[in-house]
Write a protein that holds these residues in place. Structure first.
Motif, PDB file in Angstrom:
ATOM      1  N   ASP A  46       0.829  -1.213   0.000  1.00  0.00           N
ATOM      2  CA  ASP A  46       0.000   0.000   0.000  1.00  0.00           C
ATOM      3  C   ASP A  46       0.861   1.260   0.000  1.00  0.00           C
ATOM      4  O   ASP A  46       0.527   2.244  -0.665  1.00  0.00           O
ATOM      5  N   ARG A  47       1.970   1.239   0.749  1.00  0.00           N
ATOM      6  CA  ARG A  47       2.878   2.395   0.761  1.00  0.00           C
ATOM      7  C   ARG A  47       3.499   2.607  -0.611  1.00  0.00           C
ATOM      8  O   ARG A  47       3.642   3.739  -1.072  1.00  0.00           O
ATOM      9  N   MET A  48       3.873   1.509  -1.275  1.00  0.00           N
ATOM     10  CA  MET A  48       4.468   1.623  -2.606  1.00  0.00           C
ATOM     11  C   MET A  48       3.460   2.216  -3.590  1.00  0.00           C
ATOM     12  O   MET A  48       3.800   3.073  -4.408  1.00  0.00           O
ATOM     13  N   LEU A  49       2.211   1.762  -3.504  1.00  0.00           N
ATOM     14  CA  LEU A  49       1.176   2.320  -4.373  1.00  0.00           C
ATOM     15  C   LEU A  49       0.951   3.796  -4.075  1.00  0.00           C
ATOM     16  O   LEU A  49       0.778   4.609  -4.991  1.00  0.00           O
ATOM     17  N   ALA A  50       0.954   4.149  -2.792  1.00  0.00           N
ATOM     18  CA  ALA A  50       0.744   5.546  -2.413  1.00  0.00           C
ATOM     19  C   ALA A  50       1.886   6.428  -2.923  1.00  0.00           C
ATOM     20  O   ALA A  50       1.663   7.587  -3.300  1.00  0.00           O
ATOM     21  N   ASP A  51       3.105   5.891  -2.955  1.00  0.00           N
ATOM     22  CA  ASP A  51       4.237   6.652  -3.488  1.00  0.00           C
ATOM     23  C   ASP A  51       4.046   6.994  -4.954  1.00  0.00           C
ATOM     24  O   ASP A  51       4.539   8.009  -5.433  1.00  0.00           O
ATOM     25  N   HIS A  52       3.320   6.158  -5.670  1.00  0.00           N
ATOM     26  CA  HIS A  52       3.073   6.390  -7.090  1.00  0.00           C
ATOM     27  C   HIS A  52       1.720   7.046  -7.337  1.00  0.00           C
ATOM     28  O   HIS A  52       1.294   7.173  -8.488  1.00  0.00           O
ATOM     29  N   SER A  62      -5.219   1.760  -3.119  1.00  0.00           N
ATOM     30  CA  SER A  62      -5.497   0.333  -3.305  1.00  0.00           C
ATOM     31  C   SER A  62      -6.945   0.096  -3.739  1.00  0.00           C
ATOM     32  O   SER A  62      -7.228  -0.867  -4.455  1.00  0.00           O
ATOM     33  N   SER A  63      -7.863   0.969  -3.345  1.00  0.00           N
ATOM     34  CA  SER A  63      -9.247   0.811  -3.804  1.00  0.00           C
ATOM     35  C   SER A  63      -9.351   1.098  -5.309  1.00  0.00           C
ATOM     36  O   SER A  63     -10.146   0.477  -6.000  1.00  0.00           O
ATOM     37  N   GLU A  64      -8.529   2.033  -5.818  1.00  0.00           N
ATOM     38  CA  GLU A  64      -8.497   2.294  -7.254  1.00  0.00           C
ATOM     39  C   GLU A  64      -7.982   1.072  -8.002  1.00  0.00           C
ATOM     40  O   GLU A  64      -8.486   0.727  -9.070  1.00  0.00           O
ATOM     41  N   LEU A  65      -6.989   0.428  -7.422  1.00  0.00           N
ATOM     42  CA  LEU A  65      -6.429  -0.771  -8.044  1.00  0.00           C
ATOM     43  C   LEU A  65      -7.464  -1.885  -8.098  1.00  0.00           C
ATOM     44  O   LEU A  65      -7.580  -2.579  -9.118  1.00  0.00           O
ATOM     45  N   ASP A  66      -8.218  -2.035  -7.031  1.00  0.00           N
ATOM     46  CA  ASP A  66      -9.283  -3.044  -7.018  1.00  0.00           C
ATOM     47  C   ASP A  66     -10.355  -2.726  -8.068  1.00  0.00           C
ATOM     48  O   ASP A  66     -10.857  -3.626  -8.752  1.00  0.00           O
TER      49      ASP A  66
END
Length: 91
Positions: A39-45, A49-53
């Motif tokens: 989740d931190r890695m996704l937030a850095d970009h 995570s809900s968008e990814l889902d």
């Protein structure tokens, strides 16, 4: 080639070395920690995570509807994929 006696002697020496070492196991990474680091890695970009889902759900829905909407293209893609896999595994 090593004889049976030599191999048994080496095995006994290795077992003795193993018995001398303390049996401490390092704890592995926690599952929750892996999820939070992802989740931190996704937030850095800039991705939530809900968008990814939501993107995954949209992709799987569109992929499921693809054979209904474009049957000829699906047939050609399946043939091409089968042909490519057949050529790769022909060795």
């Amino acid at each position: 080639m090593a004889t049976k006696a030599e191999l048994e002697a080496e095995l006994a020496a290795l077992r003795a070395q193993l018995a001398d070492k303390p049996a401490t196991a390092e704890p592995g990474p926690e599952v929750d920690d892996d999820r939070s680091s992802f989740d931190r890695m996704l937030a850095d970009h800039g991705i939530d995570s809900s968008e990814l889902d939501a993107l995954w759900a949209q992709f799987s829905k569109e992929l499921g509807d693809f054979p209904v909407q474009k049957p000829l293209l699906t047939t050609i893609a399946a043939f091409g994929l089968g042909f490519a896999l057949g050529r790769v595994t022909k060795f």
